[in-house]
Design a protein around this motif. Sequence first.
Motif, PDB file in Angstrom:
ATOM      1  N   ARG A   1       0.707  -1.196  -0.016  1.00  0.00           N
ATOM      2  CA  ARG A   1      -0.176   0.028   0.088  1.00  0.00           C
ATOM      3  C   ARG A   1       0.719   1.225  -0.023  1.00  0.00           C
ATOM      4  N   ALA A   2       1.904   1.306   0.705  1.00  0.00           N
ATOM      5  CA  ALA A   2       2.760   2.534   1.047  1.00  0.00           C
ATOM      6  C   ALA A   2       3.556   2.618  -0.429  1.00  0.00           C
ATOM      7  N   ALA A   3       3.570   1.602  -1.191  1.00  0.00           N
ATOM      8  CA  ALA A   3       4.401   1.764  -2.804  1.00  0.00           C
ATOM      9  C   ALA A   3       3.395   2.276  -3.643  1.00  0.00           C
ATOM     10  N   GLY A   4       1.882   2.241  -3.315  1.00  0.00           N
ATOM     11  CA  GLY A   4       1.020   2.879  -4.271  1.00  0.00           C
ATOM     12  C   GLY A   4       0.054   1.833  -4.990  1.00  0.00           C
ATOM     13  N   ALA A   5       0.145   0.704  -4.433  1.00  0.00           N
ATOM     14  CA  ALA A   5      -0.902  -0.625  -4.973  1.00  0.00           C
ATOM     15  C   ALA A   5      -2.160  -0.412  -3.956  1.00  0.00           C
ATOM     16  N   ASP A   6      -3.176  -0.770  -4.692  1.00  0.00           N
ATOM     17  CA  ASP A   6      -4.419  -0.885  -3.872  1.00  0.00           C
ATOM     18  C   ASP A   6      -4.509  -2.386  -3.564  1.00  0.00           C
ATOM     19  N   VAL A   7      -4.551  -2.450  -2.175  1.00  0.00           N
ATOM     20  CA  VAL A   7      -4.557  -3.851  -1.783  1.00  0.00           C
ATOM     21  C   VAL A   7      -5.743  -4.183  -1.073  1.00  0.00           C
ATOM     22  N   ASP A   8      -6.278  -5.321  -1.460  1.00  0.00           N
ATOM     23  CA  ASP A   8      -7.547  -5.948  -0.744  1.00  0.00           C
ATOM     24  C   ASP A   8      -7.158  -7.171   0.113  1.00  0.00           C
ATOM     25  N   ASP A   9      -6.707  -6.955   1.452  1.00  0.00           N
ATOM     26  CA  ASP A   9      -6.295  -8.152   2.210  1.00  0.00           C
ATOM     27  C   ASP A   9      -7.225  -8.763   3.107  1.00  0.00           C
ATOM     28  N   VAL A  10      -7.827  -9.913   3.056  1.00  0.00           N
ATOM     29  CA  VAL A  10      -8.963 -10.379   3.616  1.00  0.00           C
ATOM     30  C   VAL A  10      -8.269 -11.772   4.511  1.00  0.00           C
ATOM     31  N   VAL A  11      -8.668 -11.701   5.935  1.00  0.00           N
ATOM     32  CA  VAL A  11      -8.229 -13.023   6.695  1.00  0.00           C
ATOM     33  C   VAL A  11      -9.457 -13.757   6.821  1.00  0.00           C
ATOM     34  N   TYR A  12      -9.434 -15.132   6.839  1.00  0.00           N
ATOM     35  CA  TYR A  12     -10.252 -16.030   7.224  1.00  0.00           C
ATOM     36  C   TYR A  12     -10.166 -16.743   8.412  1.00  0.00           C
ATOM     37  N   GLU A  13     -10.568 -16.203   9.577  1.00  0.00           N
ATOM     38  CA  GLU A  13     -10.140 -16.658  11.003  1.00  0.00           C
ATOM     39  C   GLU A  13     -10.269 -18.027  10.989  1.00  0.00           C
ATOM     40  N   GLY A  14      -9.225 -19.013  11.313  1.00  0.00           N
ATOM     41  CA  GLY A  14      -9.202 -20.230  11.913  1.00  0.00           C
ATOM     42  C   GLY A  14      -9.085 -21.156  10.599  1.00  0.00           C
ATOM     43  N   ALA A  15      -9.077 -20.605   9.174  1.00  0.00           N
ATOM     44  CA  ALA A  15      -9.163 -21.157   7.941  1.00  0.00           C
ATOM     45  C   ALA A  15      -7.670 -21.789   7.843  1.00  0.00           C
ATOM     46  N   PRO A  16      -7.513 -23.136   7.563  1.00  0.00           N
ATOM     47  CA  PRO A  16      -6.229 -23.711   7.162  1.00  0.00           C
ATOM     48  C   PRO A  16      -5.571 -23.429   5.880  1.00  0.00           C
ATOM     49  N   HIS A  17      -4.373 -23.400   5.636  1.00  0.00           N
ATOM     50  CA  HIS A  17      -3.889 -23.501   4.215  1.00  0.00           C
ATOM     51  C   HIS A  17      -4.474 -24.232   3.263  1.00  0.00           C
ATOM     52  N   SER A  18      -4.895 -23.858   2.408  1.00  0.00           N
ATOM     53  CA  SER A  18      -5.556 -24.572   1.340  1.00  0.00           C
ATOM     54  C   SER A  18      -6.841 -24.834   1.408  1.00  0.00           C
ATOM     55  N   PHE A  19      -7.615 -23.935   2.354  1.00  0.00           N
ATOM     56  CA  PHE A  19      -8.990 -24.095   2.665  1.00  0.00           C
ATOM     57  C   PHE A  19      -9.880 -24.120   1.200  1.00  0.00           C
ATOM     58  N   PHE A  20      -9.403 -23.344   0.321  1.00  0.00           N
ATOM     59  CA  PHE A  20     -10.233 -23.286  -0.922  1.00  0.00           C
ATOM     60  C   PHE A  20     -10.347 -24.392  -1.654  1.00  0.00           C
ATOM     61  N   ASP A  21     -11.171 -25.407  -1.236  1.00  0.00           N
ATOM     62  CA  ASP A  21     -11.619 -26.810  -1.369  1.00  0.00           C
ATOM     63  C   ASP A  21     -13.153 -27.145  -1.363  1.00  0.00           C
ATOM     64  N   ARG A  22     -13.482 -27.767  -2.491  1.00  0.00           N
ATOM     65  CA  ARG A  22     -14.914 -27.923  -2.344  1.00  0.00           C
ATOM     66  C   ARG A  22     -15.117 -28.986  -1.212  1.00  0.00           C
ATOM     67  N   ALA A  23     -14.195 -29.898  -1.053  1.00  0.00           N
ATOM     68  CA  ALA A  23     -14.324 -30.922   0.134  1.00  0.00           C
ATOM     69  C   ALA A  23     -14.461 -30.505   1.555  1.00  0.00           C
TER      70      ALA A  23
END
Length: 250
Positions: free
Chosen positions: A203-225
């Motif tokens: 952000r300080a460098a000038g990028a528009d950053v959308d950072d979102v944290v999914y509390e408790g979610a494990p690495h690789s949570f983006f899974d239909r299972a």
Amino acid sequence: MCHDHDSRPPAPPRSGDVGERGSLTLTAADGTDFSAAYAAPAGPPRAGVVILPDIRGLHPYYVALAERFAEAGLPAVAIDWFGRTAGVAEGGTRGEDFDWRSHIPQTTPAGVDADTAAGIEYLRSRTEPTLPVITVGFCFGGSHAWRQSAGELDLAGSAGFYGKPEMVGEAAAAARRPVVMIIAGADSATPVEDQRRLAETMRAAGADVDDVVYEGAPHSFFDRAFGEWADACQDAWRHVLALADRVAAR
């Protein structure tokens, strides 16, 4: 490891017909042939996606993800990292027994960007020369997607799932393109605090950053299972698709 071998991506929150799907071989500017998968919506596209996989390269998960993006109205090409060291993948994808551990250390940012550029060129050759394109990466690929907010690639933005700030390196201080950071709150590979600091640097460098944290979610949570993370998956989709819609509206 980012996903189990049988993992597949969750469905997007919007869905249409897929007009085309298939595997192909692309050629980077340095002459390297590498494997890729392509999928396109039945209707006219407004933006495109180059998918940057995890450490396993062109795993079937990412072939399926290209189709998911096509369902959401975005043509997508998923690329393989290992054309320079392992050649074109037999059968088009990397199998469960592929020795990625010996090949990942041989990858370079320059090679990643050359392959990404070939993916961008292919998308535009199949649609229109001015198609805005974003990268969407996971773990190893997510780190490079964040890094690509800087640099010379002709990208409109980038989104990364569970990346590593140390792989972004000095590029963070030159970030300028829109970035989405999908952060797993219980990621054992990278502390959330490190990713938040990276977001602030960008952000300080000038990028528009959308950072979102999914509390408790494990690495690789983006899974239909992962039924317990279905809501997080849908929300992550919305953040990524919002970036694509935003660059398409320019």
